[in-house]
Design a protein around this motif. Structure first.
Motif, PDB file in Angstrom:
ATOM      1  N   TYR A 142      -5.115   1.793   1.615  1.00 29.04           N
ATOM      2  CA  TYR A 142      -4.903   2.946   0.739  1.00 29.04           C
ATOM      3  C   TYR A 142      -4.630   4.144   1.636  1.00 29.04           C
ATOM      4  O   TYR A 142      -5.419   4.433   2.534  1.00 29.04           O
ATOM      5  CB  TYR A 142      -6.156   3.182  -0.102  1.00 29.04           C
ATOM      6  N   VAL A 143      -3.505   4.810   1.415  1.00 30.94           N
ATOM      7  CA  VAL A 143      -3.091   5.857   2.355  1.00 30.94           C
ATOM      8  C   VAL A 143      -2.855   7.168   1.607  1.00 30.94           C
ATOM      9  O   VAL A 143      -2.150   7.203   0.596  1.00 30.94           O
ATOM     10  CB  VAL A 143      -1.807   5.440   3.103  1.00 30.94           C
ATOM     11  N   VAL A 252       8.392  -8.160   9.716  1.00 32.34           N
ATOM     12  CA  VAL A 252       7.283  -7.272   9.370  1.00 32.34           C
ATOM     13  C   VAL A 252       7.602  -6.738   7.975  1.00 32.34           C
ATOM     14  O   VAL A 252       8.690  -6.203   7.757  1.00 32.34           O
ATOM     15  CB  VAL A 252       7.154  -6.114  10.385  1.00 32.34           C
ATOM     16  N   ILE A 253       6.672  -6.944   7.073  1.00 37.54           N
ATOM     17  CA  ILE A 253       6.888  -6.603   5.664  1.00 37.54           C
ATOM     18  C   ILE A 253       6.051  -5.369   5.331  1.00 37.54           C
ATOM     19  O   ILE A 253       4.849  -5.337   5.600  1.00 37.54           O
ATOM     20  CB  ILE A 253       6.419  -7.765   4.760  1.00 37.54           C
ATOM     21  N   ASP A 254       6.709  -4.343   4.753  1.00 42.01           N
ATOM     22  CA  ASP A 254       5.977  -3.127   4.388  1.00 42.01           C
ATOM     23  C   ASP A 254       6.445  -2.652   3.030  1.00 42.01           C
ATOM     24  O   ASP A 254       7.636  -2.380   2.857  1.00 42.01           O
ATOM     25  CB  ASP A 254       6.273  -2.002   5.392  1.00 42.01           C
ATOM     26  N   SER A 255       5.515  -2.534   2.100  1.00 38.73           N
ATOM     27  CA  SER A 255       5.883  -1.960   0.805  1.00 38.73           C
ATOM     28  C   SER A 255       4.866  -0.887   0.470  1.00 38.73           C
ATOM     29  O   SER A 255       3.666  -1.145   0.484  1.00 38.73           O
ATOM     30  CB  SER A 255       5.952  -3.051  -0.268  1.00 38.73           C
ATOM     31  N   MET A 256       5.359   0.326   0.242  1.00 34.75           N
ATOM     32  CA  MET A 256       4.498   1.481   0.044  1.00 34.75           C
ATOM     33  C   MET A 256       4.659   1.983  -1.380  1.00 34.75           C
ATOM     34  O   MET A 256       5.514   2.811  -1.673  1.00 34.75           O
ATOM     35  CB  MET A 256       4.885   2.596   1.018  1.00 34.75           C
ATOM     36  N   THR A 257       3.830   1.465  -2.272  1.00 36.17           N
ATOM     37  CA  THR A 257       3.944   1.816  -3.678  1.00 36.17           C
ATOM     38  C   THR A 257       3.274   3.165  -3.925  1.00 36.17           C
ATOM     39  O   THR A 257       2.105   3.337  -3.595  1.00 36.17           O
ATOM     40  CB  THR A 257       3.252   0.734  -4.530  1.00 36.17           C
ATOM     41  N   PRO A 258       3.992   4.133  -4.514  1.00 32.20           N
ATOM     42  CA  PRO A 258       3.359   5.427  -4.792  1.00 32.20           C
ATOM     43  C   PRO A 258       2.193   5.266  -5.775  1.00 32.20           C
ATOM     44  O   PRO A 258       2.310   4.539  -6.769  1.00 32.20           O
ATOM     45  CB  PRO A 258       4.462   6.263  -5.446  1.00 32.20           C
ATOM     46  N   GLU A 259       1.087   5.891  -5.477  1.00 32.70           N
ATOM     47  CA  GLU A 259       0.005   6.013  -6.457  1.00 32.70           C
ATOM     48  C   GLU A 259       0.185   7.360  -7.162  1.00 32.70           C
ATOM     49  O   GLU A 259       0.289   7.441  -8.371  1.00 32.70           O
ATOM     50  CB  GLU A 259      -1.366   5.961  -5.784  1.00 32.70           C
ATOM     51  N   CYS A 264      -0.479   6.661  -1.547  1.00 30.14           N
ATOM     52  CA  CYS A 264       0.259   5.421  -1.809  1.00 30.14           C
ATOM     53  C   CYS A 264      -0.577   4.191  -1.456  1.00 30.14           C
ATOM     54  O   CYS A 264      -1.595   4.279  -0.774  1.00 30.14           O
ATOM     55  CB  CYS A 264       1.593   5.398  -1.068  1.00 30.14           C
ATOM     56  N   HIS A 265      -0.136   3.083  -2.017  1.00 30.13           N
ATOM     57  CA  HIS A 265      -0.730   1.785  -1.726  1.00 30.13           C
ATOM     58  C   HIS A 265       0.164   1.120  -0.682  1.00 30.13           C
ATOM     59  O   HIS A 265       1.364   0.949  -0.912  1.00 30.13           O
ATOM     60  CB  HIS A 265      -0.745   0.909  -2.975  1.00 30.13           C
ATOM     61  N   TYR A 266      -0.416   0.737   0.412  1.00 32.12           N
ATOM     62  CA  TYR A 266       0.386   0.161   1.502  1.00 32.12           C
ATOM     63  C   TYR A 266       0.098  -1.339   1.584  1.00 32.12           C
ATOM     64  O   TYR A 266      -1.003  -1.754   1.910  1.00 32.12           O
ATOM     65  CB  TYR A 266       0.010   0.878   2.797  1.00 32.12           C
ATOM     66  N   PHE A 267       1.131  -2.132   1.256  1.00 36.29           N
ATOM     67  CA  PHE A 267       1.039  -3.590   1.367  1.00 36.29           C
ATOM     68  C   PHE A 267       1.818  -3.994   2.604  1.00 36.29           C
ATOM     69  O   PHE A 267       3.012  -3.697   2.698  1.00 36.29           O
ATOM     70  CB  PHE A 267       1.631  -4.254   0.125  1.00 36.29           C
ATOM     71  N   TRP A 268       1.154  -4.623   3.533  1.00 36.79           N
ATOM     72  CA  TRP A 268       1.806  -4.951   4.803  1.00 36.79           C
ATOM     73  C   TRP A 268       1.520  -6.397   5.196  1.00 36.79           C
ATOM     74  O   TRP A 268       0.542  -6.984   4.728  1.00 36.79           O
ATOM     75  CB  TRP A 268       1.319  -4.011   5.917  1.00 36.79           C
TER      76      TRP A 268
END
Lengths: 339, 339, 339
Positions: A142-143, A252-259, A264-268
């Motif tokens: 959580y960022v 390297v997989i990075d998905s930063m879904t805005p909260e 944002c929610h950082y899925f890595w």
């Protein structure tokens, strides 16, 4: 608004969602996620349509959630199955928004925005996360920053030298020429290093000691993901930037879904096509990423605060920021189309 | 504004106010409460008229409070008795607002709004709290919700099934027909259960094992109270909804004084006309209410947050909410008159 | 805006600033302070001109700070020395604001506002803090109040009776007549007590037991300082309010630099011209001030909260407040000139 609404967003890892309700806010909308008995995932607005108590406080009954305030029973489509008083006529208008869900590439995706536009064909193609012959794992953080600061960060690998000084920073990488390409909504940043000596990690992966071609290719995939294709292949295989499957390869997989606008929610994670049955390697890669991304998170949260504290100063775009700048331009354009 | 200003509000339990100043914000206005030597209660704005230091930080001198910043001495009427420098001319214009106070029914009531309109005759009639032959006790909780959510909650007893599942929830109660009546500013919700078998608590209170009439009558008393008349009487006594004093009777007392638009002071208790000298029963009832109301508080605070997080969703009014809906309409109308 | 921008402000004690970057916000502007190798102090906006990461997170390289995000190297003038990629052309326009600094009277002063107006001749004259034959020491407190409340507090010594009841409050001081004088931007509050018996502290400082003249002279020095000249001299020396150096003398030094509109940095201390080599006395005075000013800080922070909670009430100006009222008028006038 700083994000595109009508899009698929990663809401959770597949393993995070179970029969127990999970509360998570996506693009400013509070959601509750849970799995039906058959296993498929439901996403509803996390508010009972009656008096708005979070449904994530509710009780599972079959595939439904019963609100623990007055007992309204909400189905997986957001519509009431039972009203607060038994035998009261069920009124379908007393319903909570339901969200389209697709489970793919190890992630649970939800469609924010107009639900009639939710086409599963539009889910971003994270193929290395689910293809035969590959293995994929990762984590969640959580960022407290605008997701676009994270896109900037990932679309520029020069920061590795300083932010990751103690870990993966490598001066020689910085020397390689960098190509930026924009193809529609896709932004790609490529480094092709022909005929180099592989660093220890890749030599070990390749199980051979030979001269290799090496690559790093960052792709921004709207609305908020960056995939980084990395690897080496023996120079005699003649691999190219377009096609390079002769050696060992990872993403390297990075998905930063805005909260919200500032969180944002950082899925890595990391997908790879070598030693795919080595669970120990998977665990080590995961632990390494966790540590390295923690370094980014510290920087990004401080940057977010500093932007707010210095309203008279603007982010400057230098040559190294062209990847992020292009990505922001794509987001900007798609937000306008969306509105 | 979400509350009526020109009204009497419960500011404290009688036992909470002593010679020591007590700070409490009522309807957005910071108050300091204390007792004079003779015992009557004083309510002043909690700010020295000189430099606004809270008077609740002050020192008692006789019936006055001396500000601990510069020593201005404020009387119980809010007017200065001594200025910061002894022998300086006392200037009555340097005064702090004083509030009309009535101590009645075990509560300290203050009049918010125009003080010339403060008619003690307008204090709500909580007669069971002070009548001969009755005993009354209770407690206080600070709750982070709009007081109207609490009114909704109390004017609807169907929530007992879910919120109080582990305590007082009783499915059979839900079966009894419910009457809603509006008489001027009074909203009443009545359940009359003729010729039923009394539940254990009431059987014990009645000290007889016989068929009874049982009732639950919730009354909203503006601006922010709900009194719930509960009890049983032997069926042969012929009691009615209007008159039912032949058996045992209690009142659940709830007064939710607004602190701000999203927080309130919750004064709760139970009055009864049986076993009135049984202090152990009084203590047990108090402990039970404390536990049960804690369940409501958790729900209400989460509901308040959820309302803020889901601005696009509205509270829906179903048939079970008619009591609360009528009460809100009364509040709405009186706020308009007040303005 | 509640403060004058184009002014010198105390940003730190000399001893607080070292080669390590120190972050401190002055008048709403985040600054980073550090010493060059040669010892002089640098003040920059605490944000890398590239992506705004705080420079206080940076690494010292010679007299420069290297941002730990992308490695931009910022010089003490705020201009870049190296861009994120080595060999990239240095672009002087990518720079961060630099602030004029003067180190004087044991403090580091920074000029907020237009830098071309930063005249070192305008640094307030805190001469007792640096003159031969005097010794000066003190401390720092972070205070959550508008700096003007602190000026009010210091320009009125009547509060000592109540706030410092347990420490330095002395009723006899209150009896002495008080003179207020305004001379341009300087406000002075004077108490001259001719031919009195010295209190224990001063008797010991004077090392003689004789009748003395005693004084307390508070001076408001814009934008935000108060110096309090205190002491005694033998009555036969014939000292006057204008000239009084025949006995023992001290200055209470107070500078309240605004951080934001409702918080300030409080730099306090005591300068004296007696027992100047007695480090134990210096330490005891420092400890005593720390305790006494802590009493003020508690009052001021509560006052700040109360002002916000009682928007319908205004600060009243009584005769004892004339010093503070004059000081506020000076601030008001200079803010207008400044704008």
């Amino acid at each position: 608004m700083t994000f595109i609404r009508n899009r698929w967003y990663v809401a959770a890892w597949d393993g995070e969602v179970s029969s127990e309700p999970l509360a998570r806010t996506i693009c400013g909308e509070p959601l509750v996620l849970y799995r039906k008995l058959a296993g498929d995932v439901v996403a509803l607005r996390d508010a009972c349509p009656h008096r708005l108590l979070p449904l994530s406080m509710g009780l599972r009954e079959g595939d439904n959630l019963r609100c623990t305030y007055h007992g309204l029973l909400v189905g997986p489509d957001g519509k009431p199955r039972e009203m607060p008083i038994v035998h009261e006529r069920v009124n379908d208008k007393v319903c909570t928004p339901a969200y389209a869900v697709v489970e793919r590439h190890r992630f649970v995706w939800v469609w924010i925005g107009d639900q009639w536009r939710a086409d599963p064909g539009l889910v971003p193609d994270f193929w290395p996360c689910s293809r035969e012959g590959w293995v994929f794992d990762g984590g969640y953080s959580y960022v407290k920053c605008d997701y676009r600061l994270f896109v900037d960060n990932l679309m520029d690998l020069t920061h590795e030298t300083y932010v990751h000084m103690g870990s993966i920073g490598q001066a020689e990488l910085m020397q390689a020429p960098l190509e930026t390409a924009v193809d529609g909504d896709r932004v790609t940043l490529s480094r092709w290093m022909p005929a180099v000596s592989p660093p220890p990690f890749w030599r070990q992966a390749l199980k051979r000691d030979c001269t290799v071609d090496r690559w790093q290719i960052c792709s921004f995939i709207e609305p908020c993901s960056v995939l980084i294709d990395v690897g080496v292949s023996p120079v005699e295989a003649g691999d190219t930037l377009e096609r390079h499957d002769s050696g060992v390869r990872g993403f390297v997989i990075d998905s930063m879904t805005p909260e919200t606008e500032t969180t944002c929610h950082y899925f890595w994670g990391m997908a790879r096509n070598f030693e795919i049955d080595d669970a120990g390697l998977t665990a080590r890669l995961r632990a390494g990423q966790d540590r390295i991304f923690g370094e980014d998170v510290e920087i990004l949260e401080r940057q977010q605060l500093s932007i707010a504290a210095n309203p008279d100063m603007a982010l400057r775009v230098l040559s190294i920021d062209s990847g992020g700048a292009h990505a922001r331009r794509v987001i900007e354009r798609l937000m306008k189309q969306d509105a």
